[in-house]
Design an enzyme around this catalytic site. Structure first.
Site, PDB file in Angstrom:
ATOM      1  N   CYS A  58       0.840  -1.198   0.000  1.00 44.18           N
ATOM      2  CA  CYS A  58       0.000   0.000   0.000  1.00 44.18           C
ATOM      3  C   CYS A  58       0.880   1.255   0.000  1.00 44.18           C
ATOM      4  O   CYS A  58       1.827   1.358   0.791  1.00 44.18           O
ATOM      5  CB  CYS A  58      -0.912   0.008   1.219  1.00 44.18           C
ATOM      6  SG  CYS A  58      -2.000   1.462   1.281  1.00 44.18           S
ATOM      7  N   CYS A  62       0.608   4.953   6.781  1.00 46.58           N
ATOM      8  CA  CYS A  62       0.001   4.833   8.111  1.00 46.58           C
ATOM      9  C   CYS A  62       0.991   4.151   9.068  1.00 46.58           C
ATOM     10  O   CYS A  62       1.471   3.048   8.796  1.00 46.58           O
ATOM     11  CB  CYS A  62      -1.286   4.031   8.022  1.00 46.58           C
ATOM     12  SG  CYS A  62      -2.464   4.667   6.792  1.00 46.58           S
ATOM     13  N   CYS A  65       0.510   0.439  10.281  1.00 47.60           N
ATOM     14  CA  CYS A  65       0.093  -0.606   9.347  1.00 47.60           C
ATOM     15  C   CYS A  65       1.252  -1.383   8.738  1.00 47.60           C
ATOM     16  O   CYS A  65       2.117  -0.800   8.064  1.00 47.60           O
ATOM     17  CB  CYS A  65      -0.753   0.010   8.236  1.00 47.60           C
ATOM     18  SG  CYS A  65      -1.432  -1.248   7.124  1.00 47.60           S
ATOM     19  N   CYS A 103     -16.287  -9.379   5.552  1.00 46.35           N
ATOM     20  CA  CYS A 103     -15.601  -8.142   5.215  1.00 46.35           C
ATOM     21  C   CYS A 103     -14.351  -8.463   4.401  1.00 46.35           C
ATOM     22  O   CYS A 103     -13.594  -9.367   4.755  1.00 46.35           O
ATOM     23  CB  CYS A 103     -15.200  -7.396   6.483  1.00 46.35           C
ATOM     24  SG  CYS A 103     -16.574  -7.126   7.622  1.00 46.35           S
ATOM     25  N   CYS A 135     -19.178  -6.443   3.197  1.00 52.02           N
ATOM     26  CA  CYS A 135     -18.491  -5.213   3.600  1.00 52.02           C
ATOM     27  C   CYS A 135     -17.124  -5.214   2.927  1.00 52.02           C
ATOM     28  O   CYS A 135     -16.497  -6.276   2.806  1.00 52.02           O
ATOM     29  CB  CYS A 135     -18.337  -5.149   5.116  1.00 52.02           C
ATOM     30  SG  CYS A 135     -17.387  -3.730   5.733  1.00 52.02           S
ATOM     31  N   ARG A 267     -17.942  -2.512  17.566  1.00 48.08           N
ATOM     32  CA  ARG A 267     -17.248  -3.764  17.267  1.00 48.08           C
ATOM     33  C   ARG A 267     -15.885  -3.806  17.939  1.00 48.08           C
ATOM     34  O   ARG A 267     -15.044  -2.926  17.724  1.00 48.08           O
ATOM     35  CB  ARG A 267     -17.086  -3.932  15.753  1.00 48.08           C
ATOM     36  CG  ARG A 267     -16.321  -5.193  15.368  1.00 48.08           C
ATOM     37  CD  ARG A 267     -16.372  -5.462  13.879  1.00 48.08           C
ATOM     38  NE  ARG A 267     -17.727  -5.793  13.479  1.00 48.08           N
ATOM     39  CZ  ARG A 267     -18.409  -5.168  12.534  1.00 48.08           C
ATOM     40  NH1 ARG A 267     -17.862  -4.167  11.891  1.00 48.08           N
ATOM     41  NH2 ARG A 267     -19.622  -5.540  12.239  1.00 48.08           N
TER      42      ARG A 267
END
Length: 330
Positions: A58, A62, A65, A103, A135, A267
């Site tokens: 990616c 972040c 991550c 998801c 999702c 959640r």
């Protein structure tokens, strides 16, 4: 207006929420449980399964991550986008294990038109056909992407705010807070549910946590799903040296989320694997009513299905019927 009357508000201020987070724990949990019971079946815990359909590489930076291409010391095997038929086989397995939401996450900066997005749309159509809530989390998207996903049967789009507007630039610099808000607006305009929460334990202050919840509670309507994540420090990322979040800080965040967003599914997400059974049950008591169910959350460990089966059996009998209950209570 009281925080305990269960009314839906969008005018929360940071000081109010900070006061909730700093309240005596047993008082806070009791207040949150009372509001939870107004809007939800207290014995309903949704089980959602999460699959990484494209892993690593990616371009975002972040700090938490392991999938960021900026963090080159992370031990992670990059994987191409999975084929739809393979994803749907895993969705069937998740359904058989008790999941009601499936998801799918792709380590993309943004959605782009083309064969990869076409494949994701096919995955969404297949998951919806299985009777599961579909999702996805795909990074930033434009209105026409959201509209196409909605036509395919997408139930929810996950796009977390991560932290407060004030702390955000300490965690991510390759996209702005406004970028995230624009994506959420496109998702909402297409009629797709929002799955939007954040992460604690990244070095933020209590006021930052309150500010994050203030932004979320300011959405009208509130996000249908609010994941509360505790940082999982991963070797090779800038936050690798952070200490694990105190379990009671997670309980407080869950309770404050429940009080400020009474109808949302709250959640328990990343970091749950580090919690003992008693701490997880305290989170349920504080208003959590959904968990990610499976051995892995994208690339970080999660509680095993066997462990979760034992946990849910210990507090059962459980019914995954929160939406119908909430609709009847509204």
């Amino acid at each position: 207006m009281s925080a305990d009357d269960g009314r839906i508000r969008h005018d929360w201020v940071v000081d109010e929420i900070a006061a909730l987070l700093g309240a005596p724990l047993l008082d806070l949990v009791g207040r949150a449980q009372a509001v939870h019971r107004q809007h939800h079946d207290p014995n309903a815990v949704q089980r959602a399964s999460l699959l990484s359909i494209k892993t690593g590489g990616c371009p975002e930076n972040c700090a938490y991550c392991p999938q960021s291409a900026h963090h080159r010391e992370v031990d992670l095997t990059r994987e191409r986008l999975m084929r739809p038929e393979a994803v749907l086989r895993l969705a069937e397995t998740a359904r058989a294990a008790g999941a009601t939401r499936f998801c799918m996450g792709a380590a993309w900066r943004e959605v782009r038109d083309g064969p990869a997005f076409d494949a994701v749309v096919e995955m969404v159509e297949g998951v919806d056909a299985l009777g599961l809530e579909a999702c996805v989390t795909l990074g930033m998207l434009k209105p026409h992407h959201a509209e196409r996903l909605a036509r395919a049967g997408l139930k929810a789009y996950n796009h977390n705010l991560d932290t407060s507007p004030e702390f955000y630039s300490r965690i991510v610099t390759t996209r702005t807070y406004e970028d995230r808000l624009e994506t959420l607006a496109a998702v909402r305009a297409a009629g797709i549910d929002l799955c939007c929460g954040g992460i604690i334990g990244m070095g933020e202050s209590l006021r930052d946590r309150a500010s994050l919840l203030q932004v979320l509670a300011g959405f009208d309507p509130h996000p249908e799903s609010v994941p509360i994540n505790a940082l999982v420090p991963v070797a090779g990322t800038p936050l690798a040296g952070r200490r694990e979040v105190d379990a009671l800080d997670l309980v407080r965040m869950v309770a404050a989320a429940r009080l400020t967003m009474p109808k949302a599914r709250v959640r328990l997400s990343a970091g749950r694997a580090a919690l003992g059974r008693d701490a997880q049950i305290l989170c349920f008591l504080a208003g959590a009513n959904s968990i990610f169910y499976g051995d892995t959350l994208l690339t970080t460990p999660n509680a095993g299905i066997g462990e979760d089966a034992d946990l849910l059996a210990a507090i059962g009998p459980l019914a995954d019927k929160a939406p119908a209950f909430a609709a009847a209570a509204s």
